[in-house]
Design an enzyme around this catalytic site. Structure first.
Site, short mmCIF file in Angstrom:
data_model
loop_
_atom_site.label_atom_id
_atom_site.label_comp_id
_atom_site.label_asym_id
_atom_site.label_seq_id
_atom_site.Cartn_x
_atom_site.Cartn_y
_atom_site.Cartn_z
CE LYS A 35 -0.39 -0.24 5.04
NZ LYS A 35 -1.29 -0.27 6.21
CE1 TYR A 244 12.39 31.68 5.75
CE2 TYR A 244 12.49 29.32 5.26
CZ TYR A 244 12.26 30.63 4.85
OH TYR A 244 11.91 30.88 3.55
#
Length: 348
Positions: A35, A244
């Site tokens: 999956k 940042y």
């Protein structure tokens, strides 16, 4: 190349399936869970590799995932759908010959009315409280279901990655209570359940994360290596920040490499200043925040600057990286972004 390269060792993938197949025992069928696009590695290459290794039954999460596997493997593969027969699934189940694992009275009714001669399995809830028929529902539906000869009756373990957790024995006992004496094949174990031992194997196992090199299969062969290209390096003076928010400040002059990858590529922001990259086995700490498209690493100690650094490699598994990010290896694998160049070894 401006993007990272995800090296996928298909021989390792096949070897992991064979190892888990051997642990499952000669009287037990070993399926493969593919999956989420083959746990992020590309379901076509994954399914073909596992087919050649010997897998004949494959598990996916939703019916929409079935088309790619059917196209890759042709008509002989058995493709089972964990989410069962949902309202809009009928055409896909029929046309792609997918086998739903029915999870509720509603799904049983839908399937028997719309596709009465179509194969199916049943999922039981043995305590995880996520999907499957609860004991009282199974008691009510059991005779009708078994008359129609399901290909599988299954459940799923909540705590199989913790061998000493008493929940494992409780679920095993509940599964036996609900299914002992039935003629239909039974399945309880995924990767963790295989490692719990023969009592958990029943007629079929369905390994997932262990195929791809993840825990709790500690003996798995690593399947992925992720190399990230260096865009540039710069000298950062003591007292200057990187990235940042100024979350990292240099204590001394530091050479910092900027690499082409970020949280848009599945390297989640939460790993912050905790992760490490590697230059031919030499650790290079990540410094500063993970940006959308960029990472920064301290390469001051390297004699020469390579073209790339590895963030998944022999020195740092998906589970090691997950620990730095406060998550699990499943999330790291299935988040690997579409911008990476995927390079198979060997090619399928």
């Amino acid at each position: 190349m401006g993007t990272g390269t995800l090296h996928i060792d298909l021989n390792a993938l096949a070897a992991n399936w064979r190892a888990l197949d051997a642990m499952s025992g000669s009287d037990c069928l070993t399926a493969a869970t593919v999956k989420a696009d083959g746990y992020g590695l590309g379901v076509e290459r994954v399914a073909k590799t596992l087919w050649h290794a010997g897998a004949r039954r494959f598990f996916i999460a939703v019916a929409e995932e079935g088309a790619a596997i059917r196209a890759a493997l042709g008509p002989d593969a058995e493709i089972c759908v964990f989410s069962g027969h949902m309202e809009t699934d009928t055409a896909a189940l029929r046309d792609l010959h997918l086998i739903p694992m029915l999870n509720s009275i509603e799904q049983l009714t839908r399937h028997f009315e719309r596709l009465p001669d179509h194969p199916f399995g049943v999922q039981l809830d043995t305590g995880m409280n996520r999907m499957g028929l609860e004991p009282v529902e199974w008691d009510a539906a059991r005779a009708i279901v078994l008359e129609r000869a399901p290909i599988l009756v299954m459940s799923h373990l909540a705590c199989a990655d913790a061998p000493d957790d008493p929940m494992n024995a409780r679920q095993l006992g509940q599964f036996r209570k609900m299914t002992d004496g039935i003629a239909a094949p039974r399945s309880l174990a995924a990767t963790g359940g295989i490692l719990l031992g023969e009592d958990y194997h029943f007629d079929m196992t369905r390994p997932g994360i262990g195929l791809y090199g993840g825990q709790p299969f500690a003996d798995a062969t690593p399947v992925v290596r992720l190399s990230l290209p260096i865009i540039q390096t710069r000298e950062v003076a003591g007292g200057e920040i990187v990235g940042y928010g100024g979350s990292w400040m240099a204590d001394e002059p530091t050479r910092v490499a900027t690499l082409s990858a970020g949280y848009a590529d599945g390297l989640i922001r939460a790993m912050g200043n905790e992760a490490v990259l590697f230059a031919n086995g030499t650790p290079c700490p990540l410094v500063g925040r993970v940006s959308m498209d960029l990472l920064t690493a301290d390469v001051s100690h390297l004699d020469s600057i390579p073209e790339s650094l590895d963030i998944l490699c022999a020195e740092q598994s998906v589970d090691d990286l997950a620990e730095a990010a406060g998550t699990i290896g499943y999330e790291i694998l299935t988040s690997l972004g579409v911008r990476y160049h995927r390079q198979d070894s060997p090619a399928v």
